[in-house]
Design an enzyme around this catalytic site. Structure first.
Site, PDB file in Angstrom:
ATOM      1  N   HIS A 111      -1.071  -0.711   4.164  1.00 41.50           N
ATOM      2  CA  HIS A 111      -2.479  -0.310   4.049  1.00 41.50           C
ATOM      3  C   HIS A 111      -3.272  -1.314   3.227  1.00 41.50           C
ATOM      4  O   HIS A 111      -3.673  -1.047   2.096  1.00 41.50           O
ATOM      5  CB  HIS A 111      -2.587   1.091   3.437  1.00 41.50           C
ATOM      6  CG  HIS A 111      -2.218   2.172   4.415  1.00 41.50           C
ATOM      7  ND1 HIS A 111      -1.823   3.428   4.034  1.00 41.50           N
ATOM      8  CD2 HIS A 111      -2.194   2.172   5.773  1.00 41.50           C
ATOM      9  CE1 HIS A 111      -1.573   4.164   5.113  1.00 41.50           C
ATOM     10  NE2 HIS A 111      -1.778   3.416   6.177  1.00 41.50           N
ATOM     11  N   HIS A 129      -1.673  11.504   6.294  1.00 48.89           N
ATOM     12  CA  HIS A 129      -1.123  10.190   5.930  1.00 48.89           C
ATOM     13  C   HIS A 129       0.030   9.867   6.882  1.00 48.89           C
ATOM     14  O   HIS A 129       0.825  10.734   7.236  1.00 48.89           O
ATOM     15  CB  HIS A 129      -0.634  10.204   4.480  1.00 48.89           C
ATOM     16  CG  HIS A 129      -0.290   8.845   3.955  1.00 48.89           C
ATOM     17  ND1 HIS A 129       0.918   8.240   4.213  1.00 48.89           N
ATOM     18  CD2 HIS A 129      -0.998   7.960   3.225  1.00 48.89           C
ATOM     19  CE1 HIS A 129       0.934   7.042   3.645  1.00 48.89           C
ATOM     20  NE2 HIS A 129      -0.223   6.848   3.036  1.00 48.89           N
ATOM     21  N   GLU A 151       2.814   8.348   6.507  1.00 49.07           N
ATOM     22  CA  GLU A 151       4.172   8.641   6.021  1.00 49.07           C
ATOM     23  C   GLU A 151       4.489  10.124   6.203  1.00 49.07           C
ATOM     24  O   GLU A 151       5.605  10.494   6.593  1.00 49.07           O
ATOM     25  CB  GLU A 151       4.295   8.240   4.549  1.00 49.07           C
ATOM     26  CG  GLU A 151       5.708   8.447   4.030  1.00 49.07           C
ATOM     27  CD  GLU A 151       5.834   8.194   2.531  1.00 49.07           C
ATOM     28  OE1 GLU A 151       5.154   7.295   2.010  1.00 49.07           O
ATOM     29  OE2 GLU A 151       6.616   8.918   1.892  1.00 49.07           O
ATOM     30  N   THR A 188       6.164   9.304  -0.935  1.00 48.69           N
ATOM     31  CA  THR A 188       6.642   8.349  -1.947  1.00 48.69           C
ATOM     32  C   THR A 188       5.535   7.820  -2.861  1.00 48.69           C
ATOM     33  O   THR A 188       5.827   7.198  -3.874  1.00 48.69           O
ATOM     34  CB  THR A 188       7.282   7.134  -1.268  1.00 48.69           C
ATOM     35  OG1 THR A 188       6.323   6.573  -0.371  1.00 48.69           O
ATOM     36  CG2 THR A 188       8.551   7.506  -0.536  1.00 48.69           C
ATOM     37  N   CYS A 206       8.504   6.715  -5.252  1.00 46.09           N
ATOM     38  CA  CYS A 206       9.350   5.522  -5.326  1.00 46.09           C
ATOM     39  C   CYS A 206       9.160   4.791  -6.655  1.00 46.09           C
ATOM     40  O   CYS A 206       8.200   5.042  -7.400  1.00 46.09           O
ATOM     41  CB  CYS A 206       9.047   4.607  -4.153  1.00 46.09           C
ATOM     42  SG  CYS A 206       7.495   3.733  -4.337  1.00 46.09           S
ATOM     43  N   SER A 233      -5.215   3.248   1.073  1.00 51.70           N
ATOM     44  CA  SER A 233      -3.942   3.065   0.374  1.00 51.70           C
ATOM     45  C   SER A 233      -3.753   4.189  -0.636  1.00 51.70           C
ATOM     46  O   SER A 233      -4.460   4.273  -1.641  1.00 51.70           O
ATOM     47  CB  SER A 233      -3.953   1.698  -0.332  1.00 51.70           C
ATOM     48  OG  SER A 233      -2.953   1.675  -1.325  1.00 51.70           O
ATOM     49  N   SER A 234      -2.783   5.053  -0.364  1.00 51.53           N
ATOM     50  CA  SER A 234      -2.562   6.223  -1.221  1.00 51.53           C
ATOM     51  C   SER A 234      -2.240   5.802  -2.650  1.00 51.53           C
ATOM     52  O   SER A 234      -2.839   6.292  -3.609  1.00 51.53           O
ATOM     53  CB  SER A 234      -1.412   7.054  -0.634  1.00 51.53           C
ATOM     54  OG  SER A 234      -1.039   8.068  -1.510  1.00 51.53           O
ATOM     55  N   SER A 277       0.324  -2.517  -1.856  1.00 45.73           N
ATOM     56  CA  SER A 277       0.129  -3.279  -0.620  1.00 45.73           C
ATOM     57  C   SER A 277      -0.896  -4.406  -0.782  1.00 45.73           C
ATOM     58  O   SER A 277      -1.300  -5.027   0.199  1.00 45.73           O
ATOM     59  CB  SER A 277      -0.291  -2.330   0.512  1.00 45.73           C
ATOM     60  OG  SER A 277      -1.259  -1.420   0.056  1.00 45.73           O
TER      61      SER A 277
HETATM   62  S1  SF4 Z   1       5.234   1.958  -2.105  1.00 46.43           S
HETATM   63 FE1  SF4 Z   1       6.533   0.281  -1.431  1.00 46.43          FE
HETATM   64  S2  SF4 Z   1       8.601   0.647  -2.278  1.00 46.43           S
HETATM   65 FE2  SF4 Z   1       7.375   2.542  -2.422  1.00 46.43          FE
HETATM   66  S3  SF4 Z   1       7.962   3.662  -0.567  1.00 46.43           S
HETATM   67 FE3  SF4 Z   1       6.048   2.555  -0.109  1.00 46.43          FE
HETATM   68  S4  SF4 Z   1       6.718   0.619   0.777  1.00 46.43           S
HETATM   69 FE4  SF4 Z   1       8.511   1.542  -0.238  1.00 46.43          FE
END
Ligand code: SF4
Length: 317
Positions: free
Chosen positions: A46, A129, A131, A169, A199, A227-228, A271
């Site tokens: 993103h 989103h 994801e 994440t 993450c 971008s979350s 990102s």
């Molecule tokens: S922010 Fe980066 S490391 Fe975290 S889940 Fe997304 S792509 Fe993977």
């Protein structure tokens, strides 16, 4: 006269995470190996700047795998895809390269396992989103999405003793912890990952901005609107005492934001490339800011291998 802060802090860590680096490199290698065009389903990551650069090199971004001409090569983005997307691609005989971040894949695996064991899965995330769409696609019958603490109150499940949770994440660490706490209060037998699925990159960037914000009058976050994790960085900075704005690049800095601001912190979403941070630093230096220093909170050293198909093709080449 143009306003300039006396001092800049650069949050560390900031910017590219291992999953984004891997996804961007995947498209670059695919372009080198197979030649343009290489189709990419959704934005690979993103960030407008990154997407534009890859487009100039021959990547074609499409919304759905069904928009890719039969037989062509398509890369799936870092955010992950539902199994139905793989099935559609197979039907169209597309050559697929999956750049899903391994930490997103981990959430898919958890969701599949809980669904196979008969659990109702509460997914903490943001509706719409990519994801979240990908994770929900792993077990659409078993997953319910919640976004806030209030959603926990209205949650209805078939068996309150057979309930599990997973999360997106890139959420706010603090908000997600509060939601998980509430879930545990309402469903004492709920199971889930040891802490949450947020993450390492999201956690570390938020930790850095949380501390840096206390030392700043203003925090500028470089990242795209969609971008979350970048949006969460703005919220964290504001929650910890600084004014904060999300910008794509230095051209979006508004003069009035700088009035009375002595110390400005800069960070960037997972990102956003470092080049954009350096452009923002140059923008302030050109106005007269002299003091620039890193504000390091956590050291990061995470790398992911490129997808297997790319590694094999590189070895063969
Ligand atoms: S922010 Fe980066 S490391 Fe975290 S889940 Fe997304 S792509 Fe993977």
């Amino acid at each position: 006269m143009a306003l300039a802060p006396e001092k800049l802090f650069l949050a560390a860590p900031r910017g590219y995470c291992a999953g984004v680096d891997r996804a961007v490199q995947t498209v670059e290698r695919a372009l080198e190996l197979y030649g343009p065009p290489v189709y990419v389903r959704k934005e690979i990551v993103h960030n407008k700047h990154v997407v534009e650069q890859l487009r100039e090199r021959g990547a074609i971004f499409v919304d759905e795998e069904t928009d890719v001409p039969a037989g062509e090569t398509v890369v799936f983005s870092a955010h992950g895809v539902a199994p139905s997307v793989h099935a559609n691609a197979e039907r169209r005989e597309l050559k697929t390269i999956d750049a899903t971040c391994p930490l997103v894949t981990k959430v898919h695996v958890e969701a599949k396992k809980f669904a196979a064991d008969g659990y109702t899965i509460v997914l903490i995330g943001h509706a719409g989103h990519e994801e979240v769409e990908g994770t929900m696609g792993e077990a659409p019958e078993s997953i319910v999405l919640i976004e806030t603490e209030e959603d926990v109150d209205s949650l209805e499940v078939a068996d309150p003793d057979r309930i599990a949770f997973v999360s997106q994440t890139t959420l706010s660490v603090d908000e997600t912890n509060a939601i998980i706490l509430k879930l545990r209060e309402r469903f004492p037998n709920i199971v889930g990952p040891r802490t949450d699925d947020i993450c390492y990159a999201t956690t570390n960037r938020q930790a850095a901005v949380r501390q840096m914000a206390h030392a700043c009058d203003l925090v500028l976050v470089i990242g795209s609107r969609n971008s979350s994790n970048s949006n969460r960085l703005v919220e964290v900075a504001r929650d910890h005492g600084a004014d904060s704005h999300l910008i794509d690049n230095e051209a979006q800095v508004e003069e009035e934001w700088l009035e009375g601001k002595r110390v400005v912190g800069i960070t960037s979403g997972a990102s956003a490339p470092e080049e954009l941070v350096q452009r923002l630093v140059d923008f302030f230096r050109a106005r007269g800011t002299q003091e620039v220093s890193e504000f390091e909170v956590v050291q990061e050293d995470v790398r992911f291998m490129l997808p297997k198909d790319i590694r094999k093709a590189m070895a063969a080449a």
